[in-house]
Design an enzyme around this catalytic site. Structure first.
Site, PDB file in Angstrom:
ATOM      1  N   ARG A  19      41.514  65.618 -46.570  1.00 36.56           N
ATOM      2  CA  ARG A  19      41.448  64.152 -46.439  1.00 36.56           C
ATOM      3  C   ARG A  19      40.666  63.725 -45.200  1.00 36.56           C
ATOM      4  O   ARG A  19      39.978  62.700 -45.213  1.00 36.56           O
ATOM      5  CB  ARG A  19      42.879  63.607 -46.362  1.00 36.56           C
ATOM      6  CG  ARG A  19      42.993  62.098 -46.217  1.00 36.56           C
ATOM      7  CD  ARG A  19      44.380  61.725 -45.686  1.00 36.56           C
ATOM      8  NE  ARG A  19      44.604  62.297 -44.369  1.00 36.56           N
ATOM      9  CZ  ARG A  19      45.814  62.440 -43.811  1.00 36.56           C
ATOM     10  NH1 ARG A  19      46.892  62.081 -44.477  1.00 36.56           N
ATOM     11  NH2 ARG A  19      45.930  62.958 -42.592  1.00 36.56           N
ATOM     12  N   TYR A  58      44.301  80.337 -40.356  1.00 39.44           N
ATOM     13  CA  TYR A  58      44.334  79.194 -39.449  1.00 39.44           C
ATOM     14  C   TYR A  58      45.451  78.221 -39.841  1.00 39.44           C
ATOM     15  O   TYR A  58      46.219  77.758 -38.985  1.00 39.44           O
ATOM     16  CB  TYR A  58      42.986  78.458 -39.448  1.00 39.44           C
ATOM     17  CG  TYR A  58      43.050  77.177 -38.638  1.00 39.44           C
ATOM     18  CD1 TYR A  58      43.036  77.221 -37.250  1.00 39.44           C
ATOM     19  CD2 TYR A  58      43.183  75.937 -39.266  1.00 39.44           C
ATOM     20  CE1 TYR A  58      43.141  76.054 -36.498  1.00 39.44           C
ATOM     21  CE2 TYR A  58      43.292  74.774 -38.518  1.00 39.44           C
ATOM     22  CZ  TYR A  58      43.273  74.842 -37.137  1.00 39.44           C
ATOM     23  OH  TYR A  58      43.400  73.685 -36.396  1.00 39.44           O
ATOM     24  N   ARG A  68      35.090  69.524 -34.854  1.00 43.04           N
ATOM     25  CA  ARG A  68      35.777  70.788 -35.135  1.00 43.04           C
ATOM     26  C   ARG A  68      36.195  70.729 -36.592  1.00 43.04           C
ATOM     27  O   ARG A  68      37.022  69.907 -36.973  1.00 43.04           O
ATOM     28  CB  ARG A  68      37.000  70.973 -34.231  1.00 43.04           C
ATOM     29  CG  ARG A  68      36.655  71.348 -32.799  1.00 43.04           C
ATOM     30  CD  ARG A  68      37.845  72.006 -32.121  1.00 43.04           C
ATOM     31  NE  ARG A  68      38.124  73.307 -32.731  1.00 43.04           N
ATOM     32  CZ  ARG A  68      39.335  73.874 -32.739  1.00 43.04           C
ATOM     33  NH1 ARG A  68      40.371  73.238 -32.230  1.00 43.04           N
ATOM     34  NH2 ARG A  68      39.513  75.056 -33.295  1.00 43.04           N
ATOM     35  N   PHE A  79      64.061  65.001 -46.045  1.00 45.41           N
ATOM     36  CA  PHE A  79      63.141  65.216 -44.932  1.00 45.41           C
ATOM     37  C   PHE A  79      61.973  66.112 -45.360  1.00 45.41           C
ATOM     38  O   PHE A  79      60.822  65.880 -44.972  1.00 45.41           O
ATOM     39  CB  PHE A  79      63.903  65.851 -43.763  1.00 45.41           C
ATOM     40  CG  PHE A  79      63.042  66.298 -42.616  1.00 45.41           C
ATOM     41  CD1 PHE A  79      62.567  65.384 -41.685  1.00 45.41           C
ATOM     42  CD2 PHE A  79      62.688  67.629 -42.467  1.00 45.41           C
ATOM     43  CE1 PHE A  79      61.766  65.791 -40.630  1.00 45.41           C
ATOM     44  CE2 PHE A  79      61.888  68.049 -41.419  1.00 45.41           C
ATOM     45  CZ  PHE A  79      61.427  67.125 -40.499  1.00 45.41           C
TER      46      PHE A  79
END
Length: 417
Positions: free
Chosen positions: A212, A168, A225, A285
């Site tokens: 978290r 997932y 969910r 980044f």
């Protein structure tokens, strides 16, 4: 700009906080004049201010591609997250989303607040997407197609095993890592990173977010969910929602620590990926979110507050990380510092203590063997404050006055202050 108490407790946060505030103001003024690009960058600031700030460091061409990539996937995620959409409607949309991005007439109303606006006016995103170079378009289409199919698969499937969990997270975040690597390569600024390293970059961030966000996700309306794998949480409770209740705090924290330990498996891959980057803007980044992730795990570990409210890094430390992360040495230093914090929180009575300590020690060994710990500018922990707290109070007051004055000057002449 951070509370006065926090600044007094951590006075060396003050200057990075000020720089962050000024950088955020500057970024908000860099909205392109074209309506479709203006919408995209304005929406980026609304759905993720931190990402909108970090993305400003990229070169203009790559920045535009990453902005659209983010908004396309955010829109896809909005469809997946909207629990009010019936499965027989949601799944076909997820599977076809990669085709919709080529159609400026397509939109689908769902989500709430800023996300609803994004979906209702998605034609702006499609219009901007069609102006990107072909290499960027192909990368975004490929990842959107694969992610949509993966999301559709898990609409009808629960996260039962750790393998399901990894699968997932691959679909919703590992593929983001693969997509960004493709965009970096298309920009000709970086070599194409391996899929396995790119995947780990995404999994580390996603697992941190899943850990978290327990309380927010379990309380989702109209129905929750959850993506904590049953194979792990079922060792500690019969139902996942049991962790919300104070009587189950000990088991809840043990499960939390188990999941944090699992997330730490990706750290070495992330360090290798970042060490291979050549372009400074791309490096920053990528590095800043990864440091934020290891810091968040250090805060969450052994912390029952994950089941009571929001656990997040103080704003001053976030500002410091954004300001001072400039080299690979800074990354290794931050990961080492946060691993030290993690190690200090390990309770020997925790059922996974030995496994957790083994993971932490492996991370620390990697950081030490880099030979870079003494060459960094970023230190998460300092033993001595850099500034006198009294001076900080005076400076903080002056800055507030200056910012209030500048804001007042921007008001129309006939509008009272």
């Amino acid at each position: 700009m951070g509370s006065l108490r926090a600044i007094l407790s951590h006075p060396d946060d003050f200057y990075p906080l000020l720089k962050l505030k000024m950088a955020a103001r500057h970024a908000e003024k860099q909205i392109p004049p074209e309506p479709h690009w203006g919408f995209c960058y304005s929406m980026l600031h609304k759905v993720s201010r931190s990402f909108a700030l970090v993305i400003q460091q990229l070169t203009p061409e790559l920045r535009n591609a990453v902005c659209i990539f983010y908004l396309v996937l955010r829109a896809l995620d909005t469809v997946e997250d909207d629990t009010s959409i019936e499965t027989d409607i949601k799944v076909p949309i997820l599977n076809a989303f990669h085709r919709h991005i080529y159609n400026p007439d397509w939109h689908f109303s769902c989500g709430t607040k800023h996300y609803k606006v994004l979906m209702d006016e998605f034609h702006h995103v499609s219009t901007a997407f069609l102006e990107l170079a072909k290499g960027y378009q192909e990368a975004i289409e490929d990842i959107t197609k694969r992610m949509g199919a993966g999301m559709a698969k898990f609409i009808c499937k629960e996260v039962e095993t750790v393998d399901d969990y990894d699968e997932y997270c691959h679909y919703v975040a590992g593929l983001v890592g693969l997509g960004l690597s493709k965009l970096f390569h298309a920009s000709k600024l970086e070599d194409l990173a391996s899929d396995s390293l790119s995947n780990s970059m995404g999994l580390f961030l996603q697992k941190t977010n899943i850990i978290r966000d327990y309380l927010e996700d379990i309380n989702e309306i109209p129905k929750s969910r959850m993506f904590w794998p049953r194979e792990i949480w079922n060792k500690y409770a019969d139902k996942l929602e049991d962790f919300k209740y104070e009587k189950n705090s000990v088991k809840a924290v043990q499960c939390l620590n188990d999941l944090v330990t699992n997330a730490l498996n990706h750290v070495e891959d992330c360090l290798i990926y970042m060490s291979n980057l050549r372009d400074l803007s791309i490096f920053r980044f990528c590095a800043i979110p990864q440091i934020m992730a290891i810091g968040t795990l250090a805060l969450c570990y052994n912390n029952v507050e994950v089941f009571r409210g929001v656990v997040k890094m103080r704003r001053g430390l976030t500002a410091k990380i954004i300001d001072r992360t400039k080299t690979v040495a800074d990354v290794y230093g931050a990961f080492f510092d946060f691993s030290v914090m993690l190690k200090a929180k390990v309770n020997n009575n925790d059922p996974n203590a030995a496994k957790t300590l083994s993971r932490i020690e492996a991370i620390q060994k990697t950081c030490k063997e880099s030979g870079l710990l003494n060459k960094r500018n970023l230190y998460v922990v300092r033993s001595e404050p850099m500034f006198n707290p009294a001076v900080i109070v005076i400076l903080f007051s002056l800055i507030c006055i200056i910012l209030a004055y500048l804001s007042a000057r921007q008001l129309p002449a006939n509008q009272p202050i």
